[in-house]
Design a protein around this motif. Structure first.
Motif, PDB file in Angstrom:
ATOM      1  N   UNK A 200       1.020  -1.093  -0.083  1.00 33.20           N
ATOM      2  CA  UNK A 200       0.235   0.044   0.154  1.00 33.20           C
ATOM      3  C   UNK A 200       0.521   0.619  -0.223  1.00 33.20           C
ATOM      4  N   UNK A 201       2.027   1.004   0.235  1.00 32.05           N
ATOM      5  CA  UNK A 201       2.934   2.189   0.196  1.00 32.05           C
ATOM      6  C   UNK A 201       3.161   2.650  -1.178  1.00 32.05           C
ATOM      7  N   UNK A 202       3.067   3.766  -1.697  1.00 30.98           N
ATOM      8  CA  UNK A 202       3.389   4.556  -3.272  1.00 30.98           C
ATOM      9  C   UNK A 202       4.529   5.063  -3.376  1.00 30.98           C
ATOM     10  N   UNK A 203       4.877   4.787  -4.278  1.00 34.19           N
ATOM     11  CA  UNK A 203       6.549   5.328  -4.858  1.00 34.19           C
ATOM     12  C   UNK A 203       8.143   5.179  -3.892  1.00 34.19           C
ATOM     13  N   UNK A 204       8.249   5.127  -3.254  1.00 37.30           N
ATOM     14  CA  UNK A 204       9.218   4.269  -3.127  1.00 37.30           C
ATOM     15  C   UNK A 204       9.841   4.838  -1.668  1.00 37.30           C
ATOM     16  N   UNK A 205       8.437   5.479  -0.864  1.00 40.67           N
ATOM     17  CA  UNK A 205       8.004   5.753   0.116  1.00 40.67           C
ATOM     18  C   UNK A 205       8.895   6.722   1.256  1.00 40.67           C
ATOM     19  N   UNK A 206       8.985   7.522   0.924  1.00 39.21           N
ATOM     20  CA  UNK A 206      10.327   9.115   0.372  1.00 39.21           C
ATOM     21  C   UNK A 206       9.234  10.466   0.089  1.00 39.21           C
ATOM     22  N   UNK A 207       9.056  11.233   0.753  1.00 38.00           N
ATOM     23  CA  UNK A 207       8.441  12.790  -0.015  1.00 38.00           C
ATOM     24  C   UNK A 207       9.617  13.251  -0.682  1.00 38.00           C
ATOM     25  N   UNK A 208       9.121  13.716  -2.415  1.00 32.81           N
ATOM     26  CA  UNK A 208      10.015  14.251  -2.914  1.00 32.81           C
ATOM     27  C   UNK A 208      10.273  16.141  -3.008  1.00 32.81           C
ATOM     28  N   UNK A 209      10.800  16.764  -2.540  1.00 33.01           N
ATOM     29  CA  UNK A 209      10.870  18.192  -3.068  1.00 33.01           C
ATOM     30  C   UNK A 209      11.661  18.468  -3.992  1.00 33.01           C
ATOM     31  N   UNK A 210      11.225  18.701  -5.128  1.00 35.53           N
ATOM     32  CA  UNK A 210      11.479  18.537  -6.421  1.00 35.53           C
ATOM     33  C   UNK A 210      11.391  21.102  -7.161  1.00 35.53           C
TER      34      UNK A 210
END
Length: 451
Positions: A200-210
């Motif tokens: 159920x964890x989306x993506x790589x499990x990290x919040x991304x700031x771009x």
């Protein structure tokens, strides 16, 4: 950047995966970091540290009036996680401004989640989708125990079922990746498992700031530094500064004397004897020394420097005068130009604020999902706080509030709606409006018909 090359090599050996970032982008990342940290470069004076100045000013402006709010009924775990996220906000923003991208890793702590900001040169993208989102990423932590050095390598891979985390511990052999050892070798890693699946964890499990800039290095979907478009001008400014230093050094007054007037002292140093200065004729032809004191050309270099600084401001969307003087003479330029640069600067800050707001939504949603897996009562996974950025360059909160009060006095606006705007309160239903009246509008005023 040696660490990034080392990390890439280690991950290739451990997982058989390599960095998907192009060689041109990796070189650009090295350049951005060198500009920020003032790495020496032949023919350049890095002392002004303009990259650090740009990053510092933008970060302070973005968070100058930053405030987050949660509903009163928000769980304590959500409040703790948001406080930890806010504590990491400025570090994460500066990392992203320099490297183009920053990762925020949630770690369970004290009944909530703590956040660690990961700089761009401290992780390796192993896969991205067509929009630049990470599908796989590798990180490394160094550990030391009993005189031995260890590398803890982690590979995160996004999948349809959820997130897969693979962890390996290696004993380092000098600068080489040595043998793989059990995770229980180190007390700090004893609770880890070689492979973990988080459904159920989306993506790589990290919040991304771009950063919101289009890639101007190789045209890929990789994020670029906020000052990437002006990297060439920053180098030109460093060269101009070095030339200005040389001009002052060369312009120092000197006295030239013929060789026969110099005598060595006891240490072998050659100098003029004091008894030589007993009176010199007025005729310069009979004088044994010549004074050299050339005119300095600093104005030419300073004018060039101001021109380069204004070029940086234009490329980066900064207000005129943030880096440069308002004009070469210190006088303001035209009103039209000042207004235009103020608009550009406001839009730049708004773009950065929008990028951070998106990161907050990612982080809090991720905490909700991970909280359900780790048994942390974090509430709904899609819950996000409201963010108040205060006044912008083009937005005067006091003026808008005064206008709303005038509309209330004229009977054109309900006071509940004005108060809801001012305090950022929900006002969609009659129940919500009634709550605002109860909290802010006295019963006597309501009876008097002012509601």
């Amino acid at each position: 950047m040696k660490g990034e090359d080392e990390l890439q090599s280690y991950l290739e050996q451990a997982f058989g995966k390599s960095d998907v970032t192009s060689a041109k982008m990796r070189a650009a990342l090295r350049e951005w970091l060198d500009l920020y940290y003032g790495a020496p470069r032949t023919g350049e004076d890095a002392a002004p540290r303009l990259a650090a100045l740009i990053v510092g000013k933008l970060c302070r402006t973005v968070f100058a009036e930053y405030e987050t709010r949660l509903p009163p009924a928000a769980p304590e775990a959500v409040q703790r996680s948001l406080a930890a996220l806010n504590a990491a906000a400025r570090t994460a923003m500066q990392y992203a401004l320099v490297g183009g991208e920053c990762l925020l890793k949630p770690v369970p702590a004290d009944g909530g989640f703590d956040f660690t900001a990961i700089r761009r040169d401290c992780y390796v993208p192993l896969a991205r989708d067509a929009h630049g989102r990470l599908l796989a990423v590798g990180t490394m932590e160094r550990h030391s125990c009993d005189g031995r050095q260890y590398a803890l390598l982690e590979r995160r891979t996004a999948g349809a079922e959820g997130l897969t985390i693979e962890t390996r511990l290696f004993e380092l052999n000098g600068q080489m990746l040595g043998r793989c050892v059990p995770l229980s070798t180190l007390p700090a890693c004893a609770a880890l498992v070689p492979q973990l699946v988080l459904p159920g964890v989306q993506g790589v499990g990290l919040a991304v700031l771009r950063m919101p800039l289009m890639n101007c290095v190789d045209g890929s979907t990789d994020a670029v530094s906020i000052y990437a478009p002006a990297a060439g001008l920053l180098h030109a400014l460093a060269r101009c500064e070095e030339q200005l230093n040389t001009e002052f050094a060369n312009g120092a007054s000197r006295v030239f004397a013929s060789e026969d007037m110099l005598r060595p002292d006891a240490q072998g140093r050659r100098a003029l004897r004091d008894d030589l200065f007993v009176g010199l004729p007025d005729d310069p032809a009979n004088v044994g020394v010549t004074v050299y004191s050339p005119a300095l050309r600093e104005q030419s270099y300073l004018a060039r420097k101001q021109d380069l600084l204004r070029g940086c401001e234009s490329l980066l969307g900064l207000r005129r005068g943030i880096l440069s003087e308002l004009d070469g003479t210190g006088e303001p330029r035209t009103a039209t130009e000042i207004t235009a640069t103020a608009v550009d600067y406001d839009l730049t800050i708004r773009d950065l604020q929008a990028a951070w707001a998106d990161t907050v939504r990612q982080a809090m949603a991720l905490c909700g999902t991970l909280g359900a897996l780790y048994g942390v009562p974090h509430g709904a996974a899609d819950a996000a706080p409201s963010i108040d950025w205060g006044d912008g360059v083009l937005y005067d909160r006091a003026r808008v509030w005064a206008e709303q009060r005038e509309m209330v006095d004229a009977g054109l606006l309900r006071p509940e709606l004005a108060l809801a705007w001012y305090f950022d309160l929900p006002c969609e239903t009659e129940a919500e409006l009634a709550e605002i009246r109860r909290r802010f509008i006295g019963a006597e005023r309501q009876k008097g018909g002012e509601s």
